[in-house]
Design a protein around this motif. Structure first.
Motif, PDB file in Angstrom:
ATOM      1  N   GLY A 218       8.816   9.081  -8.315  1.00  0.00           N
ATOM      2  CA  GLY A 218       9.847   9.567  -7.404  1.00  0.00           C
ATOM      3  C   GLY A 218      11.190   9.708  -8.105  1.00  0.00           C
ATOM      4  O   GLY A 218      11.866  10.742  -8.000  1.00  0.00           O
ATOM      5  N   LYS A 219      11.573   8.670  -8.855  1.00  0.00           N
ATOM      6  CA  LYS A 219      12.846   8.713  -9.592  1.00  0.00           C
ATOM      7  C   LYS A 219      12.814   9.813 -10.668  1.00  0.00           C
ATOM      8  O   LYS A 219      13.799  10.537 -10.866  1.00  0.00           O
ATOM      9  CB  LYS A 219      13.115   7.349 -10.237  1.00  0.00           C
ATOM     10  N   ALA A 220      11.658   9.940 -11.336  1.00  0.00           N
ATOM     11  CA  ALA A 220      11.539  10.931 -12.414  1.00  0.00           C
ATOM     12  C   ALA A 220      11.658  12.360 -11.885  1.00  0.00           C
ATOM     13  O   ALA A 220      12.317  13.205 -12.513  1.00  0.00           O
ATOM     14  CB  ALA A 220      10.201  10.755 -13.140  1.00  0.00           C
ATOM     15  N   VAL A 221      11.033  12.637 -10.746  1.00  0.00           N
ATOM     16  CA  VAL A 221      11.118  13.985 -10.164  1.00  0.00           C
ATOM     17  C   VAL A 221      12.567  14.302  -9.789  1.00  0.00           C
ATOM     18  O   VAL A 221      13.045  15.421 -10.002  1.00  0.00           O
ATOM     19  CB  VAL A 221      10.168  14.120  -8.947  1.00  0.00           C
ATOM     20  N   CYS A 222      13.268  13.306  -9.255  1.00  0.00           N
ATOM     21  CA  CYS A 222      14.698  13.496  -8.954  1.00  0.00           C
ATOM     22  C   CYS A 222      15.475  13.841 -10.228  1.00  0.00           C
ATOM     23  O   CYS A 222      16.305  14.760 -10.238  1.00  0.00           O
ATOM     24  CB  CYS A 222      15.288  12.233  -8.320  1.00  0.00           C
TER      25      CYS A 222
ATOM     26  N   PHE B 150       0.825  -1.204   0.000  1.00  0.00           N
ATOM     27  CA  PHE B 150       0.000   0.000   0.000  1.00  0.00           C
ATOM     28  C   PHE B 150       0.863   1.261   0.000  1.00  0.00           C
ATOM     29  O   PHE B 150       0.654   2.176  -0.799  1.00  0.00           O
ATOM     30  CB  PHE B 150      -0.946   0.011   1.210  1.00  0.00           C
ATOM     31  N   TYR B 151       1.857   1.319   0.882  1.00  0.00           N
ATOM     32  CA  TYR B 151       2.703   2.513   0.993  1.00  0.00           C
ATOM     33  C   TYR B 151       3.428   2.822  -0.304  1.00  0.00           C
ATOM     34  O   TYR B 151       3.637   3.994  -0.641  1.00  0.00           O
ATOM     35  CB  TYR B 151       3.754   2.339   2.104  1.00  0.00           C
ATOM     36  N   LEU B 152       3.818   1.780  -1.045  1.00  0.00           N
ATOM     37  CA  LEU B 152       4.606   1.975  -2.266  1.00  0.00           C
ATOM     38  C   LEU B 152       3.757   2.038  -3.531  1.00  0.00           C
ATOM     39  O   LEU B 152       4.285   2.087  -4.638  1.00  0.00           O
ATOM     40  CB  LEU B 152       5.664   0.870  -2.392  1.00  0.00           C
ATOM     41  N   GLY B 153       2.429   2.047  -3.349  1.00  0.00           N
ATOM     42  CA  GLY B 153       1.552   2.228  -4.498  1.00  0.00           C
ATOM     43  C   GLY B 153       1.230   0.968  -5.269  1.00  0.00           C
ATOM     44  O   GLY B 153       0.694   1.043  -6.382  1.00  0.00           O
ATOM     45  N   ALA B 154       1.528  -0.205  -4.690  1.00  0.00           N
ATOM     46  CA  ALA B 154       1.168  -1.479  -5.352  1.00  0.00           C
ATOM     47  C   ALA B 154      -0.236  -1.879  -4.872  1.00  0.00           C
ATOM     48  O   ALA B 154      -0.405  -2.857  -4.142  1.00  0.00           O
ATOM     49  CB  ALA B 154       2.196  -2.554  -5.024  1.00  0.00           C
TER      50      ALA B 154
ATOM     51  N   ILE C 221      17.070   6.443  -2.632  1.00  0.00           N
ATOM     52  CA  ILE C 221      15.990   5.807  -1.857  1.00  0.00           C
ATOM     53  C   ILE C 221      14.991   5.160  -2.818  1.00  0.00           C
ATOM     54  O   ILE C 221      14.604   3.995  -2.647  1.00  0.00           O
ATOM     55  CB  ILE C 221      15.294   6.835  -0.936  1.00  0.00           C
ATOM     56  N   PHE C 222      14.569   5.921  -3.833  1.00  0.00           N
ATOM     57  CA  PHE C 222      13.608   5.362  -4.804  1.00  0.00           C
ATOM     58  C   PHE C 222      14.242   4.219  -5.610  1.00  0.00           C
ATOM     59  O   PHE C 222      13.565   3.230  -5.927  1.00  0.00           O
ATOM     60  CB  PHE C 222      13.094   6.461  -5.739  1.00  0.00           C
ATOM     61  N   GLN C 223      15.517   4.336  -5.915  1.00  0.00           N
ATOM     62  CA  GLN C 223      16.221   3.271  -6.622  1.00  0.00           C
ATOM     63  C   GLN C 223      16.249   1.998  -5.777  1.00  0.00           C
ATOM     64  O   GLN C 223      16.029   0.886  -6.291  1.00  0.00           O
ATOM     65  CB  GLN C 223      17.654   3.719  -6.956  1.00  0.00           C
ATOM     66  N   ASP C 224      16.482   2.159  -4.484  1.00  0.00           N
ATOM     67  CA  ASP C 224      16.502   1.026  -3.561  1.00  0.00           C
ATOM     68  C   ASP C 224      15.137   0.335  -3.525  1.00  0.00           C
ATOM     69  O   ASP C 224      15.042  -0.889  -3.563  1.00  0.00           O
ATOM     70  CB  ASP C 224      16.896   1.508  -2.158  1.00  0.00           C
ATOM     71  N   PHE C 225      14.078   1.140  -3.502  1.00  0.00           N
ATOM     72  CA  PHE C 225      12.721   0.572  -3.537  1.00  0.00           C
ATOM     73  C   PHE C 225      12.494  -0.199  -4.830  1.00  0.00           C
ATOM     74  O   PHE C 225      11.902  -1.279  -4.828  1.00  0.00           O
ATOM     75  CB  PHE C 225      11.658   1.678  -3.424  1.00  0.00           C
ATOM     76  N   SER C 226      12.978   0.352  -5.943  1.00  0.00           N
ATOM     77  CA  SER C 226      12.732  -0.290  -7.239  1.00  0.00           C
ATOM     78  C   SER C 226      13.475  -1.613  -7.362  1.00  0.00           C
ATOM     79  O   SER C 226      13.076  -2.492  -8.132  1.00  0.00           O
ATOM     80  CB  SER C 226      13.094   0.658  -8.394  1.00  0.00           C
ATOM     81  N   GLU C 227      14.562  -1.768  -6.602  1.00  0.00           N
ATOM     82  CA  GLU C 227      15.327  -3.030  -6.629  1.00  0.00           C
ATOM     83  C   GLU C 227      14.731  -4.080  -5.693  1.00  0.00           C
ATOM     84  O   GLU C 227      14.900  -5.277  -5.915  1.00  0.00           O
ATOM     85  CB  GLU C 227      16.787  -2.749  -6.257  1.00  0.00           C
ATOM     86  N   LYS C 228      14.050  -3.627  -4.644  1.00  0.00           N
ATOM     87  CA  LYS C 228      13.556  -4.560  -3.623  1.00  0.00           C
ATOM     88  C   LYS C 228      12.054  -4.843  -3.719  1.00  0.00           C
ATOM     89  O   LYS C 228      11.568  -5.794  -3.120  1.00  0.00           O
ATOM     90  CB  LYS C 228      13.838  -3.994  -2.225  1.00  0.00           C
TER      91      LYS C 228
ATOM     92  N   GLN D 191      11.617   5.978   5.128  1.00  0.00           N
ATOM     93  CA  GLN D 191      12.426   6.146   3.915  1.00  0.00           C
ATOM     94  C   GLN D 191      11.728   7.063   2.910  1.00  0.00           C
ATOM     95  O   GLN D 191      12.360   7.952   2.313  1.00  0.00           O
ATOM     96  CB  GLN D 191      12.707   4.783   3.283  1.00  0.00           C
ATOM     97  N   LEU D 192      10.428   6.883   2.731  1.00  0.00           N
ATOM     98  CA  LEU D 192       9.666   7.742   1.812  1.00  0.00           C
ATOM     99  C   LEU D 192       9.686   9.194   2.287  1.00  0.00           C
ATOM    100  O   LEU D 192       9.911  10.114   1.495  1.00  0.00           O
ATOM    101  CB  LEU D 192       8.213   7.258   1.702  1.00  0.00           C
ATOM    102  N   ALA D 193       9.435   9.380   3.589  1.00  0.00           N
ATOM    103  CA  ALA D 193       9.421  10.738   4.144  1.00  0.00           C
ATOM    104  C   ALA D 193      10.781  11.398   3.976  1.00  0.00           C
ATOM    105  O   ALA D 193      10.881  12.605   3.686  1.00  0.00           O
ATOM    106  CB  ALA D 193       9.005  10.703   5.613  1.00  0.00           C
ATOM    107  N   SER D 194      11.852  10.633   4.136  1.00  0.00           N
ATOM    108  CA  SER D 194      13.204  11.139   3.948  1.00  0.00           C
ATOM    109  C   SER D 194      13.410  11.589   2.495  1.00  0.00           C
ATOM    110  O   SER D 194      13.980  12.656   2.230  1.00  0.00           O
ATOM    111  CB  SER D 194      14.217  10.054   4.315  1.00  0.00           C
ATOM    112  N   ALA D 195      12.893  10.804   1.561  1.00  0.00           N
ATOM    113  CA  ALA D 195      13.002  11.156   0.137  1.00  0.00           C
ATOM    114  C   ALA D 195      12.214  12.435  -0.162  1.00  0.00           C
ATOM    115  O   ALA D 195      12.697  13.323  -0.883  1.00  0.00           O
ATOM    116  CB  ALA D 195      12.501  10.013  -0.732  1.00  0.00           C
ATOM    117  N   TRP D 196      11.001  12.549   0.386  1.00  0.00           N
ATOM    118  CA  TRP D 196      10.187  13.756   0.165  1.00  0.00           C
ATOM    119  C   TRP D 196      10.926  14.998   0.683  1.00  0.00           C
ATOM    120  O   TRP D 196      10.964  16.025   0.007  1.00  0.00           O
ATOM    121  CB  TRP D 196       8.845  13.665   0.884  1.00  0.00           C
ATOM    122  N   LEU D 197      11.487  14.880   1.881  1.00  0.00           N
ATOM    123  CA  LEU D 197      12.204  16.010   2.470  1.00  0.00           C
ATOM    124  C   LEU D 197      13.443  16.360   1.644  1.00  0.00           C
ATOM    125  O   LEU D 197      13.718  17.541   1.384  1.00  0.00           O
ATOM    126  CB  LEU D 197      12.585  15.705   3.924  1.00  0.00           C
ATOM    127  N   ASN D 198      14.185  15.344   1.218  1.00  0.00           N
ATOM    128  CA  ASN D 198      15.371  15.586   0.394  1.00  0.00           C
ATOM    129  C   ASN D 198      15.018  16.320  -0.897  1.00  0.00           C
ATOM    130  O   ASN D 198      15.742  17.220  -1.340  1.00  0.00           O
ATOM    131  CB  ASN D 198      16.082  14.265   0.062  1.00  0.00           C
TER     132      ASN D 198
END
Length: 293
Positions: free
Chosen positions: A212-216, A18-22, A195-202, A174-181
């Protein structure tokens, strides 16, 4: 809502989906045996919120009846609020009434839904009235989002520190950290990307992760790479408003037409800030043309 001390958390996988949009994966893998009554309510809340995220508002409204537990009633209100503009007033009125009821007003999912609704209304102070006390990782994460929308990254950082003290490796931390960054910018953009890359691998790759990756990438000026990621996200969900909004911005930077994405955004989510701004600009232009004519 943690599992019993020392025991495995039966809802861990469902929550992460749910948190990651799946959202469809969350729904498909929700038949979990031997849940406690509280876990059943939380499981059902997450499943129905997944249906809401997929736009199935009426299913949620139809399936949750008046005898359901308070968290589920709150989720039903969110579905009602999002289902049609004419339903917003009754949903907001009901949520105010429930929050004032001492028997249920402090329920964390009710407070979370209240925060989400008032954030949609851009009434951030009202949202914080109900979320600021925290109590769950989702409430803390929502506080981070609200503070970032208020351009108060200092307060968002304080909330993130609280989350890190509770569980530094939690998906929401981790998501909140990415948003703040992303909000801070500069050298922090690469940290957010990792962080988003790590999510995409796991995890299952979702529109949320790809966006997330695109906005970065856009922050780094890498618009071709951002477009590739966003088109991949569009293949996963052609109506996702964040994907469409990001494609509008990305296309403009690449010197490409953004009108199709903007029209899709207006159709799928007319309340999105980008769709509203575009409509306001068009109205102003039309008025100016008529004035000249």
């Amino acid at each position: 809502m943690a599992a019993a001390a020392g025991g495995p958390d039966p809802l861990f996988g469902l929550r992460n989906n749910f948190y990651l949009g799946a959202y469809q994966a969350a729904i498909n893998n929700s038949e979990i045996p031997n849940l406690s009554p509280d876990d059943v309510v939380e499981r059902d809340s997450l499943v129905y919120r997944s249906y809401i995220a997929l736009g199935s508002y009426q299913l949620v409204i139809n399936e949750i009846d008046s005898s359901a537990a308070t968290p589920l009633q709150a989720v039903k209100l969110l579905a009602l609020y999002l289902s049609a503009p004419e339903n917003k007033e009754i949903a907001i009125s009901s949520i105010h009434e429930w929050l004032e009821d001492p028997a249920i007003g402090n329920n964390p999912i009710l407070r979370l839904i209240a925060g989400i609704i008032f954030m949609h209304e851009q009434d951030y102070n009202e949202a914080l009235k109900h979320t600021n006390a925290g109590g769950t990782m989702e409430l803390h994460a929502l506080n981070v989002q609200i503070f970032l929308k208020m351009y108060r990254s200092d307060y968002a950082e304080k909330q993130l520190r609280v989350m890190q003290q509770i569980d530094e490796d939690h998906t929401l931390t981790q998501l909140a950290s990415a948003w703040l960054n992303l909000a801070v910018g500069g050298s922090k953009i690469q940290e957010a990307y990792l962080i988003f890359q790590d999510f995409s691998e796991k995890s299952q790759i979702t529109s949320l992760i790809l966006n997330g990756k695109a906005v970065c990438c856009m922050h780094k000026g890498e618009f071709d790479e951002a477009e590739t990621l966003l088109l991949d996200a569009l293949n996963k969900d052609a109506k996702d408003p964040e994907t469409l909004a990001n494609l509008v911005v990305c296309s403009l930077h690449l010197g490409k037409s953004s009108s199709r994405y903007l029209n899709q955004l207006k159709l799928s989510q007319p309340d999105h800030i980008l769709a509203k701004r575009a409509s306001t600009a068009e109205e102003s232009f039309d008025k100016a043309v008529h004035a000249v004519a």
